[in-house]
Structures are given as structure tokens and as C-alpha cells.
Design a protein around this motif. Structure first.
Motif, PDB file in Angstrom:
ATOM      1  N   CYS A  57      -3.398  10.064  -0.855  1.00 57.27           N
ATOM      2  CA  CYS A  57      -3.584  10.005  -2.408  1.00 57.27           C
ATOM      3  C   CYS A  57      -3.890   8.568  -2.180  1.00 57.27           C
ATOM      4  N   PHE A  58      -3.413   7.519  -1.587  1.00 56.02           N
ATOM      5  CA  PHE A  58      -3.196   6.520  -1.712  1.00 56.02           C
ATOM      6  C   PHE A  58      -4.215   5.530  -1.612  1.00 56.02           C
ATOM      7  N   THR A  59      -4.982   5.964  -0.764  1.00 58.22           N
ATOM      8  CA  THR A  59      -6.237   5.525  -0.039  1.00 58.22           C
ATOM      9  C   THR A  59      -7.773   6.047  -0.627  1.00 58.22           C
ATOM     10  N   MET A  60      -7.224   6.615  -1.484  1.00 62.56           N
ATOM     11  CA  MET A  60      -8.029   7.147  -2.804  1.00 62.56           C
ATOM     12  C   MET A  60      -8.109   6.290  -3.947  1.00 62.56           C
ATOM     13  N   GLN A  61      -6.301   6.160  -4.232  1.00 58.88           N
ATOM     14  CA  GLN A  61      -6.487   5.362  -5.694  1.00 58.88           C
ATOM     15  C   GLN A  61      -6.667   3.809  -5.737  1.00 58.88           C
ATOM     16  N   LEU A  62      -6.265   3.214  -4.153  1.00 59.01           N
ATOM     17  CA  LEU A  62      -6.781   1.732  -3.479  1.00 59.01           C
ATOM     18  C   LEU A  62      -8.244   1.708  -3.472  1.00 59.01           C
ATOM     19  N   SER A  63      -9.533   2.689  -3.087  1.00 58.66           N
ATOM     20  CA  SER A  63     -10.482   2.393  -3.202  1.00 58.66           C
ATOM     21  C   SER A  63     -11.290   3.395  -4.930  1.00 58.66           C
ATOM     22  N   ALA A  64     -10.288   2.852  -5.328  1.00 59.55           N
ATOM     23  CA  ALA A  64     -10.696   3.948  -6.550  1.00 59.55           C
ATOM     24  C   ALA A  64     -10.601   2.131  -7.545  1.00 59.55           C
ATOM     25  N   PHE A  65      -9.246   1.755  -7.299  1.00 59.01           N
ATOM     26  CA  PHE A  65      -9.456   0.766  -8.524  1.00 59.01           C
ATOM     27  C   PHE A  65      -9.696  -0.764  -7.380  1.00 59.01           C
ATOM     28  N   LEU A  66     -10.335  -0.439  -6.358  1.00 64.07           N
ATOM     29  CA  LEU A  66     -11.018  -1.635  -5.300  1.00 64.07           C
ATOM     30  C   LEU A  66     -12.855  -2.022  -5.961  1.00 64.07           C
ATOM     31  N   GLU A  68     -13.728  -0.247  -9.040  1.00 64.12           N
ATOM     32  CA  GLU A  68     -13.693  -0.942 -10.904  1.00 64.12           C
ATOM     33  C   GLU A  68     -13.301  -2.390 -10.539  1.00 64.12           C
ATOM     34  N   GLY A  69     -12.878  -2.492  -9.798  1.00 62.51           N
ATOM     35  CA  GLY A  69     -12.789  -4.230  -9.340  1.00 62.51           C
ATOM     36  C   GLY A  69     -13.987  -5.313  -9.063  1.00 62.51           C
ATOM     37  N   GLY A  70     -15.364  -4.160  -8.814  1.00 58.80           N
ATOM     38  CA  GLY A  70     -15.861  -4.467  -8.391  1.00 58.80           C
ATOM     39  C   GLY A  70     -16.218  -5.213  -6.646  1.00 58.80           C
ATOM     40  N   PHE A  71     -15.474  -4.308  -6.432  1.00 56.44           N
ATOM     41  CA  PHE A  71     -14.854  -4.729  -4.652  1.00 56.44           C
ATOM     42  C   PHE A  71     -16.261  -4.558  -3.721  1.00 56.44           C
ATOM     43  N   THR A  72     -16.532  -4.383  -2.941  1.00 60.33           N
ATOM     44  CA  THR A  72     -17.308  -3.675  -1.731  1.00 60.33           C
ATOM     45  C   THR A  72     -16.318  -2.746  -0.583  1.00 60.33           C
ATOM     46  N   VAL A  73     -16.207  -1.299  -0.793  1.00 60.65           N
ATOM     47  CA  VAL A  73     -14.657  -1.154   0.640  1.00 60.65           C
ATOM     48  C   VAL A  73     -15.721  -0.621   1.677  1.00 60.65           C
ATOM     49  N   GLU A  74     -15.653  -1.484   2.354  1.00 56.32           N
ATOM     50  CA  GLU A  74     -16.175  -1.259   3.952  1.00 56.32           C
ATOM     51  C   GLU A  74     -14.725  -0.484   5.100  1.00 56.32           C
ATOM     52  N   ASN A  75     -13.450  -0.268   4.973  1.00 51.57           N
ATOM     53  CA  ASN A  75     -12.924   0.280   5.683  1.00 51.57           C
ATOM     54  C   ASN A  75     -11.184   0.336   4.808  1.00 51.57           C
ATOM     55  N   ILE A  76     -11.077   1.443   4.635  1.00 49.60           N
ATOM     56  CA  ILE A  76      -9.408   1.507   4.174  1.00 49.60           C
ATOM     57  C   ILE A  76      -8.360   2.237   4.918  1.00 49.60           C
ATOM     58  N   GLN A  77      -7.628   2.228   5.818  1.00 48.05           N
ATOM     59  CA  GLN A  77      -6.905   2.733   6.808  1.00 48.05           C
ATOM     60  C   GLN A  77      -5.638   2.499   6.964  1.00 48.05           C
ATOM     61  N   THR A  95       0.964   1.461   5.741  1.00 50.87           N
ATOM     62  CA  THR A  95       0.796   0.681   6.283  1.00 50.87           C
ATOM     63  C   THR A  95      -0.710   1.016   6.021  1.00 50.87           C
ATOM     64  N   VAL A  96      -1.455  -0.624   5.724  1.00 54.37           N
ATOM     65  CA  VAL A  96      -2.317  -0.650   5.267  1.00 54.37           C
ATOM     66  C   VAL A  96      -3.730  -1.129   5.871  1.00 54.37           C
ATOM     67  N   GLU A  97      -4.456  -1.309   6.146  1.00 52.56           N
ATOM     68  CA  GLU A  97      -5.623  -2.106   6.800  1.00 52.56           C
ATOM     69  C   GLU A  97      -6.510  -1.960   6.538  1.00 52.56           C
ATOM     70  N   SER A  98      -7.188  -3.152   5.650  1.00 49.57           N
ATOM     71  CA  SER A  98      -8.467  -3.064   4.992  1.00 49.57           C
ATOM     72  C   SER A  98      -9.382  -3.862   5.167  1.00 49.57           C
ATOM     73  N   LYS A  99     -11.352  -3.557   5.311  1.00 50.47           N
ATOM     74  CA  LYS A  99     -12.008  -4.696   5.062  1.00 50.47           C
ATOM     75  C   LYS A  99     -12.472  -4.807   3.610  1.00 50.47           C
ATOM     76  N   ILE A 100     -12.588  -5.409   2.768  1.00 58.23           N
ATOM     77  CA  ILE A 100     -13.254  -5.493   1.431  1.00 58.23           C
ATOM     78  C   ILE A 100     -13.416  -7.162   1.552  1.00 58.23           C
ATOM     79  N   PRO A 101     -15.020  -6.948   2.048  1.00 59.96           N
ATOM     80  CA  PRO A 101     -15.157  -8.585   1.883  1.00 59.96           C
ATOM     81  C   PRO A 101     -15.333  -9.466   0.201  1.00 59.96           C
ATOM     82  N   GLY A 102     -14.896 -10.574   0.366  1.00 59.49           N
ATOM     83  CA  GLY A 102     -14.900 -11.285  -0.940  1.00 59.49           C
ATOM     84  C   GLY A 102     -13.342 -11.187  -2.044  1.00 59.49           C
TER      85      GLY A 102
END
Length: 136
Positions: A57-66, A68-77, A95-102
Motif C-alpha cells: 500500500c505504501f509503495t503504491m501511495q508513494l508512486s502516486a505522489f511521485l 503527481e509531482g512530475g517525477f518518473t518512478v524507475e523503481n521503489i522497493q 525501509t524504502v529504496e528508490s530510483k527516482i531521476p531528478g
């Protein structure tokens, strides 16, 4: 929208055994027992399922917020650790590890905190919820 799962149990709490089935049948008569919950037995347990629900649930919510903020989600674990102490869930740590360019570290941490507080499972849990997040 409503979702459901069914638990079946036979026997005493320590010697008995049970199974869990979800509406989607992703879990289909999946075994659980005292040993799988409190020791190292084969099968799942309620706390493990809460950890899966919270991390998903958290991972999907973070993806949605990213997004909405105009960021591309390469990966969230996200790994979720549920702290079960003296018969109560007393904490959930993400514990979140993400690759979000920019994205800046500051913006990333702000969106992690926002997702931590706003995902539906976080809202459901009446416990301390913490997180550690790393951009890679």
C-alpha cells in the motif's frame, strides 16, 4: 469496493492448524499455525500478511505522489517490518529504496513521509509507523 479473506482453524491454538484464502485466491488454503506465527514453522502468519499489505500500500501511495509531482518512478522497493511484542503490534517500520531521476533528497523524503501518513493501511494501523528511505 470490498475485499475479503477467509480463515479456517482446527484444534487448539498451539497444536491446531489453519488455512487462509483470499478473494483473489492468491492465497488459497495457505497454511498457518502457532509455529509459523511464533516460531519458525512452515506457512504464513497475520503479522507477515500485515507487513505485505503495508509495504504494498505504501509503495503504491508513494508512486502516486511521485507521479503527481512530475517525477518518473524507475523503481521503489519497500520492506516492512512489523514489531509484535507481548501480544500486540507495536510498530511498523518501512525501509524504502528508490530510483527516482531528478528528485532532490528533500523532496523525496517529504513525499515518503506524506505516503507514510496517507496510505490506507497506515491509516488503519493504530501503531507507530516509521521509515528509512534511500535514493539510489
Amino acid at each position: 469496493m470490498k475485499r475479503n479473506a477467509t480463515a479456517q482453524w482446527q484444534g487448539s491454538v498451539k497444536e491446531g492448524k489453519g488455512s487462509l484464502t483470499t478473494q483473489s485466491t492468491t492465497l488459497n488454503n495457505t497454511q498457518y499455525s502457532f509455529n509459523s506465527r511464533f516460531e519458525e514453522g512452515v506457512g504464513t502468519n497475520p503479522e507477515e500478511l500485515i507487513a505485505a499489505a503495508h509495504s504494498g500500500c505504501f509503495t503504491m501511495q508513494l508512486s502516486a505522489f511521485l507521479t503527481e509531482g512530475g517525477f518518473t518512478v524507475e523503481n521503489i522497493q519497500t520492506k516492512c517490518e512489523i514489531n509484535f511484542l507481548n501480544g500486540s503490534i507495536v510498530g511498523s517500520h518501512l525501509t524504502v529504496e528508490s530510483k527516482i531521476p531528478g528528485i532532490s533528497e528533500e523532496d523525496f523524503q517529504a513525499l515518503v513521509t506524506k505516503a507514510e501518513k496517507n496510505c490506507p493501511i497506515s491509516k488503519l494501523l493504530n501503531t507507530e509507523i516509521t521509515s528509512t528511505a534511500t535514493l539510489v
